[in-house]
Design an enzyme around this catalytic site. Structure first.
Site, PDB file in Angstrom:
ATOM      1  N   THR A   1       0.820  -1.221   0.000  1.00  0.00           N
ATOM      2  CA  THR A   1       0.000   0.000   0.000  1.00  0.00           C
ATOM      3  C   THR A   1       0.851   1.268   0.000  1.00  0.00           C
ATOM      4  OG1 THR A   1      -1.620  -1.233   1.284  1.00  0.00           O
ATOM      5  CG2 THR A   1      -1.906   1.149   1.191  1.00  0.00           C
TER       6      THR A   1
ATOM      7  N   GLU B   1       8.919  10.103   9.641  1.00  0.00           N
ATOM      8  CA  GLU B   1       7.694  10.867   9.897  1.00  0.00           C
ATOM      9  C   GLU B   1       6.433  10.028   9.751  1.00  0.00           C
ATOM     10  OE1 GLU B   1       7.101  14.390  10.764  1.00  0.00           O
ATOM     11  OE2 GLU B   1       5.295  13.233  11.166  1.00  0.00           O
TER      12      GLU B   1
ATOM     13  N   GLY C   1       0.701   8.610  10.521  1.00  0.00           N
ATOM     14  CA  GLY C   1       0.499   8.606   9.064  1.00  0.00           C
ATOM     15  C   GLY C   1       0.812   9.954   8.455  1.00  0.00           C
TER      16      GLY C   1
ATOM     17  N   GLU D   1      -6.068  -6.098   9.758  1.00  0.00           N
ATOM     18  CA  GLU D   1      -5.429  -7.295   9.209  1.00  0.00           C
ATOM     19  C   GLU D   1      -6.255  -8.540   9.566  1.00  0.00           C
ATOM     20  OE1 GLU D   1      -2.333  -7.056   7.659  1.00  0.00           O
ATOM     21  OE2 GLU D   1      -2.365  -4.897   7.999  1.00  0.00           O
TER      22      GLU D   1
ATOM     23  N   ASP E   1       0.374  -1.745  18.279  1.00  0.00           N
ATOM     24  CA  ASP E   1       0.702  -0.672  17.342  1.00  0.00           C
ATOM     25  C   ASP E   1       0.786   0.674  18.071  1.00  0.00           C
ATOM     26  OD1 ASP E   1       0.814   0.326  14.430  1.00  0.00           O
ATOM     27  OD2 ASP E   1      -0.865   1.468  15.251  1.00  0.00           O
TER      28      ASP E   1
ATOM     29  N   LYS F   1       4.098   3.269  18.522  1.00  0.00           N
ATOM     30  CA  LYS F   1       4.067   4.689  18.163  1.00  0.00           C
ATOM     31  C   LYS F   1       4.305   5.581  19.379  1.00  0.00           C
ATOM     32  CE  LYS F   1       1.027   3.843  14.219  1.00  0.00           C
ATOM     33  NZ  LYS F   1      -0.397   3.746  13.801  1.00  0.00           N
TER      34      LYS F   1
END
Lengths: 393, 393
Positions: free
Chosen positions: A10, A116, A121, A177, A188, A192
């Protein structure tokens, strides 16, 4: 500038797309190689399955790693840095594990390691955080860092549907997923948050250390309805505080009143905040995932290299210590077992099917909930807002 | 780097304070001169009332203009640029009037003209916008750009108090000036919107041109209660759209449903958004005014000069044309005069004390409201949200 993209999923496809639209400042960027899997048929002339050919191509200035996962991403990043190529990655899992090594090797080789797109995102979060740190110490970070879990919670909130149904929708939409664990179990968010904390406190801490994590796997439609009755909305948050020489960090479901921007961060959006002494509160909201927003952030890093805009330097020499009792919260707990004894030090109050406990050190709360989960694997908890900030709806 | 601060009011004092805290990257900054008014007694050794002494001091690298107002700010900025000094200003009124001249003179003299603090105070808005423009065309800007009017609207919303009482509170708190016109009549928003639009479209447009402006001076506690009943919150917005070769811009009271972040931007906070093709929506929220947040933004600009981080170049050569009918909105109007005839082309529907009109080109709406105001100087209007985005509260 010649770019090699490792991985053509992606994000990799998005980077290729944006660079190949002729616009503004991207006209000097050129994708020379795309690394695809061994024995996969190349669809584009730039495609190759030979990593060494890429590493040994002296014309390649920047390697964009968007393979995901830990290996071979880790080894390719190190190899690219050692071949004096700048590296940009969107891969939060590998950064959270190897931030210190990547920083060290990039310095030794006089090249940049930028990331970044790995947190938030398309939101310029890393850049906004690094910029704030030029002047202020940042003493609070809090974020809706994961779009998939936010989509699930928002959808449950809007429709009243059960967790599993909404998870399935998220999977059908491509937000989640097949194995949704990283998103719904807070892994996740942990990655982050750790990347953000590494930068904020100039300290390298792996997400598999002492970080307390509680995900949203156990939330039910009844929990949602109950929170709604209380006038609150639940979000999966990553939060860190710093006081003096101490810091804490946590990933947990957190309740907000309707006057908080967090409560109105819908769909798969992210909202990430910092607090600094002179700047006060800054909040950044946008697409935390998705092909083009994430690819946009990758290309922002490429342009920073091209325009020689240096990011904040990291030394990882801070002496801050983690303290599991730095923050105390009130929590609401749902479990079928009687745990008033377990929580007896924290003024437990039964409210219908829920137990409210008070002033619990965050680390202690997560230790106690591990014990609850051993007896009741369906138990859920969320932290309560400290007080109503203002009175507007 | 040696800095001269012109003006020692709220922001000037803040810049001095932050620079004189020894922290992180500000240790290389040194305030050499502070310009104070003629015949005012200097409290600090850096103070002088001699602008020429500052301009002719070859050691001064950066001039920070925080005098406010048009003159002498305009002439001092030009003089400083011609003396090869970088100029940073927080003065939105003078930038909005003279952006093209400042840009030209700074280029001719090989120095920078930066103004992050002029829009959104401590919010990294100019920087975020310029960064987005490296990759995307920005086709929508919308912002709560004025903290004072937001404080007034939020306070009316929370308490139900009349406009004049809340305005007086804002004046007592130091949020509003003795003459509140710039804040409540939309002039300050107009300046900030024009600066943003100048950058976004690379086009110089003065705020005193064709820009339709409607302020909040006429809003009543009954209007507030009515909007509340409709489930909506009113905000004074600056908005611009771009489609193909056309753009529009407007300053007007705008209604939001409770699921919009704008509806939950409380107190004197600002919330400014952009939309770009690949990045999607980005929103920035923070302190739009106040001593330290604004001074922080001034110092960010100084650090950008010190670290040689170039801002986006402006040419002002875009051929975009303003079109007053680019956007059509529904509006709610309150007036004592019968204006169903005036609005007859726009499906006027009477709803209690209010008239709702549909699909009105923005420029036309503002022209019609000027006629209404000639007969009823207490009339008020606000644009209605197009449709309910999502269903969450």
């Amino acid at each position: 500038m010649n770019i090699a993209i490792l991985g053509f999923g992606t994000v990799g496809t998005g980077v290729y797309k944006i660079i190949n639209q002729a616009n503004r400042q991207t006209q000097n960027l050129h994708v020379k190689h795309i690394l695809i899997r061994k024995n996969k048929k190349p669809d584009l002339p730039e495609m190759t399955d030979d990593i060494d050919a890429i590493l040994n191509d002296k014309d390649v200035d920047v390697v964009v790693e968007v393979l995901g996962g830990i290996e071979p991403a880790h080894q390719y990043i190190i190899a690219a840095l050692k071949h004096k190529k700048h590296v940009i990655t969107a891969n939060k899992a590998v950064i959270a594990q190897y931030m210190a090594e990547f920083t060290k090797v990039s310095k030794e080789n006089g090249v940049k390691f930028y990331f970044e797109s790995s947190v938030g995102g398309g939101i310029p979060w890393i850049q906004g955080l690094e910029r704030a740190l030029r002047i202020d110490d940042v003493n609070k970070i809090q974020g809706i860092f994961n779009g998939t879990s936010n989509f699930i919670l928002d959808q449950m909130h809007r429709t009243g549907e059960p967790f599993n149904d909404v998870l399935m929708q998220a999977q059908q939409l491509g937000y989640a997923e097949a194995d949704p664990s990283a998103d719904i179990d807070g892994i996740d968010v942990a990655n982050k948050l750790c990347i953000s904390v590494d930068i904020a406190y100039d300290l390298f801490i792996k997400p598999d250390g002492e970080l307390p994590i509680f995900g949203i796997r156990n939330i039910t439609e009844d929990d949602m309805a109950h929170f709604d009755q209380l006038g609150m909305t639940v979000k999966l948050m990553g939060i860190s505080h710093q006081v003096g020489n101490a810091f804490d960090y946590v990933v947990e479901p957190t309740l907000y009143y309707g006057d908080a921007l967090e409560a109105h961060t819908t769909d798969n959006y992210n909202l990430i905040s910092l607090h600094g002494k002179t700047i006060g509160v800054l909040k950044f909201m946008g697409q935390g995932a998705g092909q083009l927003p994430t690819a946009n952030a990758v290309i922002q890093d490429i342009l920073d290299i091209f325009q020689n805009k240096e990011h904040l330097k990291r030394e990882f020499k801070s002496t801050f210590k983690y303290r599991s009792d730095l923050t105390k919260n009130n929590y609401i707990v749902r479990t079928e077992i009687d745990c008033s004894q377990l929580f007896k030090r924290f003024e437990p109050v039964v409210r219908g099917d829920y137990l409210v406990v008070h002033n619990v050190p965050v680390g202690e709360m997560h230790r106690l909930m591990k014990r609850v989960l051993q007896k009741d694997e369906t138990a859920f908890m969320a932290s309560l807002p400290e007080k109503r900030e203002g009175a507007a709806k």
